[in-house]
Write an enzyme that holds these catalytic residues in place. Sequence first.
Site, PDB file in Angstrom:
ATOM      1  N   SER A 247      66.827 -25.497 -63.124  1.00 16.99           N
ATOM      2  CA  SER A 247      65.680 -26.262 -62.628  1.00 16.99           C
ATOM      3  C   SER A 247      66.047 -27.330 -61.591  1.00 16.99           C
ATOM      4  CB  SER A 247      64.930 -26.892 -63.799  1.00 16.99           C
ATOM      5  OG  SER A 247      64.318 -25.871 -64.543  1.00 16.99           O
TER       6      SER A 247
ATOM      7  N   THR B 278      62.041 -27.236 -72.477  1.00 19.92           N
ATOM      8  CA  THR B 278      62.579 -25.898 -72.759  1.00 19.92           C
ATOM      9  C   THR B 278      62.951 -25.787 -74.229  1.00 19.92           C
ATOM     10  OG1 THR B 278      64.077 -24.192 -71.971  1.00 19.92           O
ATOM     11  CG2 THR B 278      64.976 -26.430 -72.034  1.00 19.92           C
TER      12      THR B 278
ATOM     13  N   LYS C  66      59.359 -26.280 -77.046  1.00 24.26           N
ATOM     14  CA  LYS C  66      58.102 -25.884 -76.377  1.00 24.26           C
ATOM     15  C   LYS C  66      56.874 -25.914 -77.291  1.00 24.26           C
ATOM     16  CE  LYS C  66      59.854 -23.012 -72.603  1.00 24.26           C
ATOM     17  NZ  LYS C  66      59.767 -21.727 -71.904  1.00 24.26           N
TER      18      LYS C  66
ATOM     19  N   ALA D 281      57.993  -9.833 -78.617  1.00 23.16           N
ATOM     20  CA  ALA D 281      56.859 -10.597 -79.163  1.00 23.16           C
ATOM     21  C   ALA D 281      57.292 -12.033 -79.440  1.00 23.16           C
ATOM     22  CB  ALA D 281      56.340  -9.921 -80.427  1.00 23.16           C
TER      23      ALA D 281
ATOM     24  N   GLY E 153      58.126 -16.027 -77.503  1.00 22.20           N
ATOM     25  CA  GLY E 153      57.317 -16.970 -76.732  1.00 22.20           C
ATOM     26  C   GLY E 153      56.940 -16.418 -75.364  1.00 22.20           C
TER      27      GLY E 153
HETATM   28  P1  NAP Z   1      62.302 -15.409 -78.055  1.00 19.18           P
HETATM   29  O1  NAP Z   1      61.048 -16.144 -78.388  1.00 19.18           O
HETATM   30  O2  NAP Z   1      63.558 -15.776 -78.765  1.00 19.18           O
HETATM   31  O3  NAP Z   1      62.010 -13.842 -78.310  1.00 19.18           O
HETATM   32  C1  NAP Z   1      63.064 -12.914 -78.253  1.00 19.18           C
HETATM   33  C2  NAP Z   1      62.495 -11.499 -78.247  1.00 19.18           C
HETATM   34  O4  NAP Z   1      63.598 -10.591 -78.101  1.00 19.18           O
HETATM   35  C3  NAP Z   1      61.800 -11.113 -79.550  1.00 19.18           C
HETATM   36  O5  NAP Z   1      60.769 -10.217 -79.279  1.00 19.18           O
HETATM   37  C4  NAP Z   1      62.919 -10.436 -80.330  1.00 19.18           C
HETATM   38  O6  NAP Z   1      62.481  -9.509 -81.293  1.00 19.18           O
HETATM   39  C5  NAP Z   1      63.602  -9.684 -79.230  1.00 19.18           C
HETATM   40  N1  NAP Z   1      64.967  -9.343 -79.635  1.00 19.18           N
HETATM   41  C6  NAP Z   1      66.022 -10.197 -79.778  1.00 19.18           C
HETATM   42  N2  NAP Z   1      67.101  -9.499 -80.181  1.00 19.18           N
HETATM   43  C7  NAP Z   1      66.725  -8.199 -80.291  1.00 19.18           C
HETATM   44  C8  NAP Z   1      67.407  -7.005 -80.659  1.00 19.18           C
HETATM   45  N3  NAP Z   1      68.697  -7.003 -80.981  1.00 19.18           N
HETATM   46  N4  NAP Z   1      66.703  -5.847 -80.620  1.00 19.18           N
HETATM   47  C9  NAP Z   1      65.406  -5.826 -80.286  1.00 19.18           C
HETATM   48  N5  NAP Z   1      64.704  -6.918 -79.942  1.00 19.18           N
HETATM   49  C10 NAP Z   1      65.363  -8.097 -79.944  1.00 19.18           C
HETATM   50  O7  NAP Z   1      62.628 -15.495 -76.516  1.00 19.18           O
HETATM   51  P2  NAP Z   1      61.590 -15.704 -75.299  1.00 19.18           P
HETATM   52  O8  NAP Z   1      61.467 -17.128 -75.016  1.00 19.18           O
HETATM   53  O9  NAP Z   1      60.380 -14.918 -75.605  1.00 19.18           O
HETATM   54  O10 NAP Z   1      62.399 -15.049 -74.073  1.00 19.18           O
HETATM   55  C11 NAP Z   1      62.561 -13.642 -73.947  1.00 19.18           C
HETATM   56  C12 NAP Z   1      63.309 -13.335 -72.646  1.00 19.18           C
HETATM   57  O11 NAP Z   1      62.511 -13.722 -71.529  1.00 19.18           O
HETATM   58  C13 NAP Z   1      64.623 -14.112 -72.538  1.00 19.18           C
HETATM   59  O12 NAP Z   1      65.621 -13.238 -72.071  1.00 19.18           O
HETATM   60  C14 NAP Z   1      64.331 -15.171 -71.511  1.00 19.18           C
HETATM   61  O13 NAP Z   1      65.487 -15.475 -70.757  1.00 19.18           O
HETATM   62  C15 NAP Z   1      63.295 -14.498 -70.633  1.00 19.18           C
HETATM   63  N6  NAP Z   1      62.429 -15.482 -69.956  1.00 19.18           N
HETATM   64  C16 NAP Z   1      62.416 -15.518 -68.601  1.00 19.18           C
HETATM   65  C17 NAP Z   1      61.629 -16.431 -67.929  1.00 19.18           C
HETATM   66  C18 NAP Z   1      61.642 -16.462 -66.427  1.00 19.18           C
HETATM   67  O14 NAP Z   1      61.279 -17.490 -65.838  1.00 19.18           O
HETATM   68  N7  NAP Z   1      61.989 -15.396 -65.752  1.00 19.18           N
HETATM   69  C19 NAP Z   1      60.831 -17.317 -68.641  1.00 19.18           C
HETATM   70  C20 NAP Z   1      60.838 -17.257 -70.044  1.00 19.18           C
HETATM   71  C21 NAP Z   1      61.649 -16.325 -70.685  1.00 19.18           C
HETATM   72  P3  NAP Z   1      62.258  -9.953 -82.825  1.00 19.18           P
HETATM   73  O15 NAP Z   1      60.929 -10.634 -82.837  1.00 19.18           O
HETATM   74  O16 NAP Z   1      62.274  -8.689 -83.585  1.00 19.18           O
HETATM   75  O17 NAP Z   1      63.377 -10.877 -83.182  1.00 19.18           O
END
Ligand code: NAP
Length: 487
Positions: free
Chosen positions: A22, A67, A71, A134, A136
């Site tokens: 950021s 972050t 959040k 599923a 955040g």
């Molecule tokens: P989160 O709330 O921790 O959610 C993680 C997700 O990944 C859940 O759906 C989880 O499934 C799944 N997961 C984790 N390990 C897994 C595995 N071994 N097999 C299958 N599914 C698995 O994280 P988040 O905040 O939603 O972020 C998700 C991704 O989006 C991250 O990589 C983050 O860097 C990216 N992101 C990018 C931006 C951007 O600006 N480009 C912004 C926000 C997030 P379960 O529910 O089954 O655990």
Amino acid sequence: MNINGLTRTIGLIGNPVEHTLSPVIHNNISKRMDIDSVYVPFRVEADGLDKAINGAYELNILGLNVTVPHKNAVKEFLVDIDGAARDIGAVNTLVRDESKHGYKGYNTDYMGLERQIKEDGIELSGRTVAILGAGGAAKAVTYMCIKNGASKIYILNRTIDKARQIAEDMYGLLNNDTSLYNSFCDSSKETDKDNMLIKDIVVDRISSKEYIIPISLNDNNVITEDNLIAFQATSIGLSPNIDKVVIEDKEFYKKIAVGVDLIYNPATTKFMKLVNENGGKAYNALKMLLYQGVAAYELWHKISVPQEIIEEVYLELKRSVYPKDNIVLIGFMGSGKSTVGKALAERASMNFIDSDEYIENKAGMSIADIFEKMGEDEFRRIETETLIELRDNLSNTVLATGGGMPLRRENAILLKEIGRVFYLTAANRVIYDRVKEDTKRPLLFCDDPYSKICDLMKERRPLYEKACDVKVDTNSNDLEEVLAAIS
Ligand code: NAP
């Protein structure tokens, strides 16, 4: 950066914050727009969140990004919350509100993704969407898809209960007078086929709960539609685990027309490769990160960041996320790019490429012939195409460029994506002395080459300066001195 008593502080709270990108976004916008503001990351423990927010207000901090892991928890310490942030249940931006003596919370993550997909020409209205994950991020994606008129949404997750929870939350929002319900009604468009409003189709599906469909990742074959827009919103595939993806089955990817991976590091994830290999078009979401930052900056400073500045900041962001080890030399003819470049490459055990020679080899004719036979427009097209190729393939290389190469903005941006750009400068008279005996410089075939050099330099110098990271004075003709300034 000149920090003084008027400088406004903005920043980030989270834990960890050590690797945040950021500051690259916000401090670059401030620098380029000449806004007296500085962005600082603050590591805040969960049990100190309330004190951090109250303290920030007392310290006159203008705004904060939020972050992981704060959040959701941050909501209880705010004086107000934007409708979309309330609906999504997560806040990533706090905006100072003097009248209420505290901060109002926003969710600019979903705004960032919305802006990215609009810029990439992805139209969600009337489309079937598949969201992997599923967490955040997936919830913000689901919200954005509903708001933009998607006609059906599958949420695929390892833990199906979490996908079900998002579906339930969204049905709840769509059945009440919420920010989502209102924007969904506003954005509804007619379908092409039968003039029906997408809203009417979707309302039916909402009532029968066939609009948002939670499924387990392993059951992805229950999706019968093709031409899907898919969002990869799990944390799988993130560098260094770049060979991983939550669904391997090629049949799933054959149904995807457009795939967006929220992961941006690596630049091309395995999910994106599978989408591309099976005929779809894939994007990463670095622009989502950029635009969530731009949206926050605009809320804090109550301004609109011009597109040209956004493009420059995006370039700096890409250079931070995907650093390159190449060195690019730019400058006027006779500034020493080839001599310095070859010596530098030899000394540092790097490869050397002269862009003019590279283009000549590729085209199978001299640059003078390309100009004569194909015209200048075609030469410029080849030049830009060559830079894209070099950007995608070069490593450990010194690239010496033709004198006109960085004059076009598009090329100047590509050169900075290739590597660190050094502008070799010299006084007009020094340049003239170096090139006056050279008979291979068509630009100087005229009665008064010195005046021609002066005229060209007047026009080009500001563009070279804008295109470079570092200026290197070569007036001394001392190769060692120049090499020392570059390495
Ligand atoms: P989160 O709330 O921790 O959610 C993680 C997700 O990944 C859940 O759906 C989880 O499934 C799944 N997961 C984790 N390990 C897994 C595995 N071994 N097999 C299958 N599914 C698995 O994280 P988040 O905040 O939603 O972020 C998700 C991704 O989006 C991250 O990589 C983050 O860097 C990216 N992101 C990018 C931006 C951007 O600006 N480009 C912004 C926000 C997030 P379960 O529910 O089954 O655990």
